[in-house]
Design an enzyme around this catalytic site. Structure first.
Site, mmCIF file in Angstrom:
data_model
loop_
_atom_site.group_PDB
_atom_site.id
_atom_site.type_symbol
_atom_site.label_atom_id
_atom_site.label_comp_id
_atom_site.label_asym_id
_atom_site.label_seq_id
_atom_site.Cartn_x
_atom_site.Cartn_y
_atom_site.Cartn_z
ATOM 1 N NE ARG A 32 21.407 75.018 71.839
ATOM 2 C CZ ARG A 32 20.688 75.452 72.140
ATOM 3 N NH1 ARG A 32 19.750 75.611 71.718
ATOM 4 N NH2 ARG A 32 19.933 75.617 74.008
ATOM 5 C CB SER A 41 17.037 76.791 67.941
ATOM 6 O OG SER A 41 16.642 77.474 66.681
ATOM 7 C CD GLU A 86 14.868 74.029 56.142
ATOM 8 O OE1 GLU A 86 13.788 74.242 55.368
ATOM 9 O OE2 GLU A 86 14.568 75.057 57.411
ATOM 10 C CG PHE A 136 13.953 71.305 60.081
ATOM 11 C CD1 PHE A 136 12.521 70.209 60.203
ATOM 12 C CD2 PHE A 136 13.773 72.153 61.741
ATOM 13 C CE1 PHE A 136 12.678 69.937 61.307
ATOM 14 C CE2 PHE A 136 13.102 71.681 62.294
ATOM 15 C CZ PHE A 136 12.228 70.702 61.864
ATOM 16 N NE ARG A 194 17.545 72.078 73.023
ATOM 17 C CZ ARG A 194 17.134 72.809 72.483
ATOM 18 N NH1 ARG A 194 17.130 73.039 70.968
ATOM 19 N NH2 ARG A 194 16.767 73.993 72.778
#
Lengths: 274, 318
Positions: B14, B41, B62, B87, B171
């Site tokens: 990330r 996040s 979303e 999501f 991540r």
């Protein structure tokens, strides 16, 4: 003068879309006809668009969120010069650019592909956000079905448009009170619809969706600058313009017989002659 | 969710992703980020502070996020739509299909913390189905970078690419992959990290460094393993697959479902063109409670597991 011009175009659209549906043997005449006066008012008066430059960055945008009503959209686009009127004869035929739901990769003038309900408004909100960031002068117009407002994504988008204060965005709800199978209020009631939109931060107006003069005035009034999105609850009649189709759920995707088609055209020609 | 900093020599991709987006944004004002309350996040806090009007937070929504992304592309922007992969993909699948792929909107979808990064949070938060789902959508490019360098290069390549792209950002701590000088990332082109002709290991994302370690272990046994980094899963590099099949045995490895994802894509190619014994390293389905590291270890998404699979497919060669 503006009103007569739009009304004549709307009458032509109705006759032309019925011929498309009869030739193709399928379509969505009820919802096409309820939206025709709204779409005609936009394409033949309000929208600043150029069929010779369909992707001009500063163009006004029109998004047909109720994507099944291609009869209204395709006749408007052809009438406005985005493609030859003769292409309407290919509606739904193999490899036609005129799919049952609009496809921007096939046809100039289509901003985003729709068809599944609940898609057009979020995309239109994104276009309006881009315009807001750039302080661009274009406006974004969306026609939604009323039944479509049962989709959750519409309210995700409505909430965000209110939050962002998207004054460049105008939604027209084609409030014909019928969805595919039954009345909206008997299926999953939308009322009090004005209150719902207002609660989401929108300026709300009720209007007769077949009164071209009122539609043009409402679109004029939406001129920039504005600081809030605006929704017109356009009270309409499914099947408007053809006596036997009026307010009948069965005409959502019915196809006229030869005799019914002749009667419909006769009625529309008589209306035009007035 | 807070996470400890990666161990020495390991990286959270990330970081490379946000650096690349910030660098692009500084050069091109069409670059915007769209998030679903995922500023933290997605590690986009610094981006928001530097480009406040270009961070569009739609809140926890979303479907609207992806639709808004498509609309921003219509308005001339290059949106990086970023949210937790689980999501972003599942919740907005029809928007990805219709608004992005079918409409050919110039949207870059970034699935953050993909795979099993959320570990103990369970199957709701794992995104192991995403490659299989998205691979079924026509005209959607899917990129799964393996390390920070490739993540940054893929972000920049995606920005320059006209059309919808899904970037699967991890991540899970990964080391830098050793590359020859002058290595370049090209969308649709696989990277052969190690040549070999006894077996081919076709890996993507966080499994690439494990594939290299497996090949090194196999080399100690006298087995020559080819290692292919299939960063672009769709459209897949069929030339690289032909070379892989020429070894006569293939192992695929991905931090996702063993079937349907990269493994499925490679199997489809081989079944049609060059059938060879195959093993697919990946997850079987909904996973038990456990940390990301434990899940990887327990289900054999390791150098050891890949090497064992390689021995198996070699034994099955005719």
């Amino acid at each position: 003068m503006r009103v007569e011009h739009v009304r004549a175009k709307a009458n032509w659209m109705r006759r032309r879309l019925l011929r498309m549906i009869v030739d193709a043997g399928q379509g969505h005449p009820g919802g096409d006809l309820s939206a025709t006066d709204i779409v005609a008012s936009l394409y033949f008066d309000t929208l600043r668009i150029d069929p010779l430059s369909p992707n001009a960055p500063g163009r006004d945008r029109f998004v047909l969120s109720k994507g099944h009503c291609t009869g209204a959209l395709y006749t408007a686009l052809a009438g406005a010069g985005f493609f030859p009127e003769a292409d309407l004869d290919t509606y739904l035929k193999p490899n036609s650019r005129l799919n049952g739901h609009p496809n921007r990769t096939y046809l100039p003038g289509v901003e985003t592909n729709t068809g599944p309900l609940g898609h057009g408004l979020p995309v239109a909100v994104g276009i309006a956000v881009a315009g807001q960031i750039d302080a661009a002068g274009y406006r974004v117009f969306v026609v939604t079905g009323d039944g479509e407002l049962q989709e959750g994504s519409m309210w995700e988008a409505a909430m965000f448009a209110g939050h962002r204060g998207l004054g460049n965005l105008t939604v027209i709800v084609d409030r014909n009170r019928l969805q595919q199978g039954a009345r909206t209020e008997d299926t999953n009631a939308l009322e009090p619809l004005v209150d719902k939109w207002r609660a989401f931060g929108w300026d709300v107006f009720e209007i007769d969706g077949h009164d071209v003069a009122a539609l043009l005035t409402a679109f004029d009034d939406a001129a920039l600058p504005r600081s809030r999105p605006r929704v017109l609850i356009a009270n309409t009649v499914k099947g408007q313009g053809v006596s036997f189709m009026r307010d009948q759920a069965s005409w959502h995707h019915g196809v006229p017989s030869a005799a019914q088609y002749a009667q419909a055209i006769a009625e529309l020609e008589a209306e035009q002659a007035k | 969710m807070s996470a400890a900093a990666p161990a020495a020599g390991l990286h959270d991709c990330r970081e490379a992703y946000v650096r690349a987006i910030a660098e692009l944004a500084a050069e091109d004002d069409r670059i915007v980020a769209v998030v679903n309350d995922s500023v933290g996040s997605s590690k986009l806090g610094a981006f928001r502070d530097r480009f406040p009007t270009r961070l569009i937070n739609v809140g926890i929504a979303e479907q609207n996020m992806v639709g808004v992304g498509a609309g921003l592309a219509n308005g001339g922007k290059i949106p990086f739509v970023s949210g937790a992969a689980c999501f972003l993909t599942a919740r907005a699948m029809e928007q990805i299909k219709v608004d992005c792929a079918y409409s050919q909107a110039n949207v870059k979808l970034c699935g953050i913390s993909s795979g099993v990064a959320y570990g103990e949070l369970g199957a709701t938060h794992h995104s192991i189905e995403d490659i299989a789902w998205l691979r079924a959508i026509d005209k959607l490019t899917i990129i799964v970078p393996s390390d920070p360098w490739e993540t940054a290069a893929a972000i920049k390549a995606a920005a320059a690419w006209d059309g919808p792209v899904f970037l699967r950002i991890s991540r899970m701590p990964v080391p830098d992959i050793a590359r020859t000088a002058g290595a370049a990332f090209v969308i649709g082109r696989a990277e052969t990290l190690r040549s070999g002709d006894d077996v081919a290991i076709v890996a993507t994302g966080t499994l690439v460094h494990r594939a290299i370690a497996a090949a090194e272990a196999l080399a100690a046994e006298g087995v020559s393993a080819r290692v292919i980094n299939m960063a672009t899963v769709a459209p897949i590099d069929t030339d690289a697959l032909a070379a892989a099949a020429a070894t006569g045995a293939i192992v695929t490895a991905e931090e996702g479902l063993a079937t349907g994802g990269l493994g499925g894509a490679v199997a489809e190619y081989c079944a049609r063109n060059h059938p060879v014994p195959m093993q697919m390293i990946g997850f079987p389905g909904f996973l038990p409670t456990g940390s990301a590291d434990w899940l990887m270890e327990n289900f054999g998404l390791t150098a050891h597991g890949i090497a064992a699979a390689a021995r198996d497919v070699i034994a099955r060669k005719r």
